[in-house]
Design a protein around this motif. Sequence first.
Motif, PDB file in Angstrom:
ATOM      1  N   VAL A 210       0.935  -1.300  -0.075  1.00 31.73           N
ATOM      2  CA  VAL A 210      -0.022   0.057  -0.095  1.00 31.73           C
ATOM      3  C   VAL A 210       0.977   1.258   0.024  1.00 31.73           C
ATOM      4  O   VAL A 210       1.987   1.376   0.637  1.00 31.73           O
ATOM      5  CB  VAL A 210      -1.120  -0.082   1.308  1.00 31.73           C
ATOM      6  N   ARG A 211       0.470   2.318  -0.848  1.00 32.89           N
ATOM      7  CA  ARG A 211       1.338   3.542  -0.761  1.00 32.89           C
ATOM      8  C   ARG A 211       0.570   4.591  -0.215  1.00 32.89           C
ATOM      9  O   ARG A 211      -0.678   4.833  -0.526  1.00 32.89           O
ATOM     10  CB  ARG A 211       1.288   3.912  -2.312  1.00 32.89           C
ATOM     11  N   VAL A 212       1.268   5.128   0.996  1.00 37.44           N
ATOM     12  CA  VAL A 212       0.572   6.015   1.870  1.00 37.44           C
ATOM     13  C   VAL A 212       1.211   7.475   1.820  1.00 37.44           C
ATOM     14  O   VAL A 212       2.458   7.426   1.538  1.00 37.44           O
ATOM     15  CB  VAL A 212       0.669   5.350   3.342  1.00 37.44           C
ATOM     16  N   LEU A 213       0.586   8.285   1.839  1.00 39.88           N
ATOM     17  CA  LEU A 213       1.241   9.746   2.164  1.00 39.88           C
ATOM     18  C   LEU A 213       1.292  10.158   3.493  1.00 39.88           C
ATOM     19  O   LEU A 213       0.136  10.259   4.152  1.00 39.88           O
ATOM     20  CB  LEU A 213       0.343  10.694   1.360  1.00 39.88           C
ATOM     21  N   GLY A 214       2.381  10.198   4.145  1.00 44.04           N
ATOM     22  CA  GLY A 214       2.508  10.311   5.347  1.00 44.04           C
ATOM     23  C   GLY A 214       2.749  11.819   5.966  1.00 44.04           C
ATOM     24  O   GLY A 214       2.366  12.709   5.093  1.00 44.04           O
ATOM     25  N   LYS A 215       3.300  12.191   7.009  1.00 46.27           N
ATOM     26  CA  LYS A 215       3.441  13.490   7.564  1.00 46.27           C
ATOM     27  C   LYS A 215       4.486  14.265   6.752  1.00 46.27           C
ATOM     28  O   LYS A 215       5.485  13.662   6.205  1.00 46.27           O
ATOM     29  CB  LYS A 215       4.206  13.531   8.859  1.00 46.27           C
ATOM     30  N   GLY A 216       4.415  15.400   6.524  1.00 45.39           N
ATOM     31  CA  GLY A 216       5.243  16.235   5.432  1.00 45.39           C
ATOM     32  C   GLY A 216       5.002  15.890   4.180  1.00 45.39           C
ATOM     33  O   GLY A 216       6.038  16.044   3.256  1.00 45.39           O
ATOM     34  N   SER A 217       3.764  15.251   3.870  1.00 48.52           N
ATOM     35  CA  SER A 217       3.589  14.923   2.343  1.00 48.52           C
ATOM     36  C   SER A 217       4.709  13.837   2.013  1.00 48.52           C
ATOM     37  O   SER A 217       4.893  13.805   0.659  1.00 48.52           O
ATOM     38  CB  SER A 217       3.407  16.068   1.392  1.00 48.52           C
ATOM     39  N   LYS A 218       5.182  13.340   2.862  1.00 50.95           N
ATOM     40  CA  LYS A 218       6.305  12.293   2.434  1.00 50.95           C
ATOM     41  C   LYS A 218       5.537  10.890   2.216  1.00 50.95           C
ATOM     42  O   LYS A 218       4.740  10.422   2.822  1.00 50.95           O
ATOM     43  CB  LYS A 218       7.154  11.872   3.572  1.00 50.95           C
ATOM     44  N   GLU A 219       5.709  10.293   0.804  1.00 51.41           N
ATOM     45  CA  GLU A 219       5.261   8.878   0.500  1.00 51.41           C
ATOM     46  C   GLU A 219       6.049   7.916   0.873  1.00 51.41           C
ATOM     47  O   GLU A 219       7.550   8.093   0.736  1.00 51.41           O
ATOM     48  CB  GLU A 219       5.092   9.068  -1.131  1.00 51.41           C
ATOM     49  N   ARG A 220       5.425   6.679   1.309  1.00 52.75           N
ATOM     50  CA  ARG A 220       6.232   5.493   1.488  1.00 52.75           C
ATOM     51  C   ARG A 220       5.229   4.214   1.213  1.00 52.75           C
ATOM     52  O   ARG A 220       3.980   4.535   0.972  1.00 52.75           O
ATOM     53  CB  ARG A 220       6.548   5.379   2.984  1.00 52.75           C
ATOM     54  N   VAL A 221       5.832   3.224   0.803  1.00 58.20           N
ATOM     55  CA  VAL A 221       5.229   2.131   0.310  1.00 58.20           C
ATOM     56  C   VAL A 221       5.558   1.045   1.615  1.00 58.20           C
ATOM     57  O   VAL A 221       6.471   0.840   2.015  1.00 58.20           O
ATOM     58  CB  VAL A 221       5.625   1.448  -1.051  1.00 58.20           C
ATOM     59  N   VAL A 222       4.343   0.470   1.934  1.00 56.34           N
ATOM     60  CA  VAL A 222       4.634  -0.549   3.063  1.00 56.34           C
ATOM     61  C   VAL A 222       3.758  -1.849   2.662  1.00 56.34           C
ATOM     62  O   VAL A 222       2.864  -1.637   2.075  1.00 56.34           O
ATOM     63  CB  VAL A 222       3.934   0.057   4.499  1.00 56.34           C
ATOM     64  N   PRO A 223       4.297  -3.199   3.267  1.00 60.31           N
ATOM     65  CA  PRO A 223       3.702  -4.190   3.061  1.00 60.31           C
ATOM     66  C   PRO A 223       2.398  -4.502   3.637  1.00 60.31           C
ATOM     67  O   PRO A 223       2.171  -3.954   4.687  1.00 60.31           O
ATOM     68  CB  PRO A 223       4.784  -5.214   3.678  1.00 60.31           C
ATOM     69  N   VAL A 224       1.439  -5.282   2.855  1.00 63.20           N
ATOM     70  CA  VAL A 224       0.311  -5.462   3.685  1.00 63.20           C
ATOM     71  C   VAL A 224       0.137  -6.985   3.994  1.00 63.20           C
ATOM     72  O   VAL A 224       0.304  -7.863   3.108  1.00 63.20           O
ATOM     73  CB  VAL A 224      -0.806  -5.055   2.662  1.00 63.20           C
ATOM     74  N   GLY A 225      -0.214  -7.428   4.887  1.00 62.18           N
ATOM     75  CA  GLY A 225      -0.259  -8.988   5.264  1.00 62.18           C
ATOM     76  C   GLY A 225      -1.269  -9.701   4.746  1.00 62.18           C
ATOM     77  O   GLY A 225      -2.486  -9.173   3.986  1.00 62.18           O
ATOM     78  N   ARG A 226      -1.333 -11.123   4.629  1.00 60.11           N
ATOM     79  CA  ARG A 226      -2.008 -11.842   4.034  1.00 60.11           C
ATOM     80  C   ARG A 226      -3.488 -11.629   4.598  1.00 60.11           C
ATOM     81  O   ARG A 226      -4.617 -11.310   3.861  1.00 60.11           O
ATOM     82  CB  ARG A 226      -2.098 -13.235   4.163  1.00 60.11           C
ATOM     83  N   LYS A 227      -3.647 -11.574   5.763  1.00 63.10           N
ATOM     84  CA  LYS A 227      -5.078 -11.341   6.360  1.00 63.10           C
ATOM     85  C   LYS A 227      -5.747 -10.112   5.815  1.00 63.10           C
ATOM     86  O   LYS A 227      -6.812  -9.975   5.709  1.00 63.10           O
ATOM     87  CB  LYS A 227      -5.180 -11.526   7.861  1.00 63.10           C
TER      88      LYS A 227
END
Length: 321
Positions: free
Chosen positions: A179-196
Motif C-alpha cells: 500500500v502506498r501512503v502519504l505520511g507527515k510532511g507529504s512524504k510518500e512511503r510504500v509498506v507491505p500488507v499482510g495476507r489477512k
Amino acid sequence: MKTSAGQPTAALPAEFDSALERFIEHLASERRQARETCRHYQRDVARLGHYLARNGHNDWSRLISSDLRRYVAELSRAGLGGRSIARHLSAIRRFYDYLVRERQVRDNPALDVRAPKAKRRLPGVADVDQMQHLLDASADDPLEVRDRAMFELLYSSGLRLSELVGLNLSSVDQQAGEVRVLGKGSKERVVPVGRKALMALQDWLGVRQSLGPRDEFALFLSRRGDRLSPRSVQLRLSRWGVIKGADQRLYPHLLRHSFASHLLESSGDLRAVQELLGHADIATTQIYTHLDFQHLAKVYDQSHPRARRRSPGNTSRIADE
C-alpha cells in the motif's frame, strides 16, 4: 486569593496590567489571534506578573533570566508538567518580544530559559491474542466488512489514521501486497500488507460498490458514499471493540502502536520498524524499545526463580542475590 489551580485572582498592579492589556490588543487586532488564544496568553503572563509583584518587582523590565528560572521552579513545585510550563514560557517569550518591539524593555529574558522535559508517556498496546480475537471476529453487514478491512490494514501496516482515510483505490497493489501512503510532511512511503489484511480488503472491495458511486476514488466510503472521515473511523473502532468483547478501549493509534511493538518484539530491527512507521527520527521509534523492555521485565518477574516473591510480606524483586 487564589483559584483551585493556585493562580491569583486579584487584579494585577497597574504598572503590569497596562502593558499586558496592550499586548492582548496587539494579538487580537494585529495578529488576528482567536479569543481563546488571547485568553490563554493573558492568563499565563498575568500569573508571571503576580509572581513578580510578590517578589518586589514594580514593572516588567525588572525581570532577568535567573528570576524566570526561579519562576519555572515554582511552577514545577505547584505541580505543572513540562508541557504546561513550556506553554507558559512560550507566552512569556512572545510577550517580551512585543515589549522589546515597543522599546519598553531592552531584551527578552525568556530566550534562553527552557522548560523541564516532559515525561514521555508510553503508548498503549493490545496483546497479540486480543488482536487475533478482534480481527478474526465475523463481519455481519457491509459496514462491518469495511470496518474489518480498515482495522486489519491499520494493524497489518502500522498506518496513521490520516493515512488510512487518505487512501484511494489506486493506493493498494494487491498483486504486490503493498500500500502506498502519504505520511507527515507529504512524504510518500510504500509498506507491505499482510495476507489477512489483503483478504479483508478483497471482501470489502466486493461490497464497496453498493455504498458509493463509480467515480469516487476513496478506498473507504461512508454510508453516504463519500470518503470516510477520521472521526467516523474512531467511532467505528470503539464500537467494534465493545461489540466484539475487547478488554480495553480501542482507538486507531492503539493498532499502530501494537503493530510497532509486536513487530519489534519479534524482529528486534528498530530501523525496519522506523521505515515502516514513517518516522523521520529514530528517537521517535525508540519508545517501542521501552515497551519491549516492559514486556521482558514482566516475563522475568513471572518466570525467573530468583525474581519470584518469597512471601506475602516481601513484595520486592530479589535483585541482588
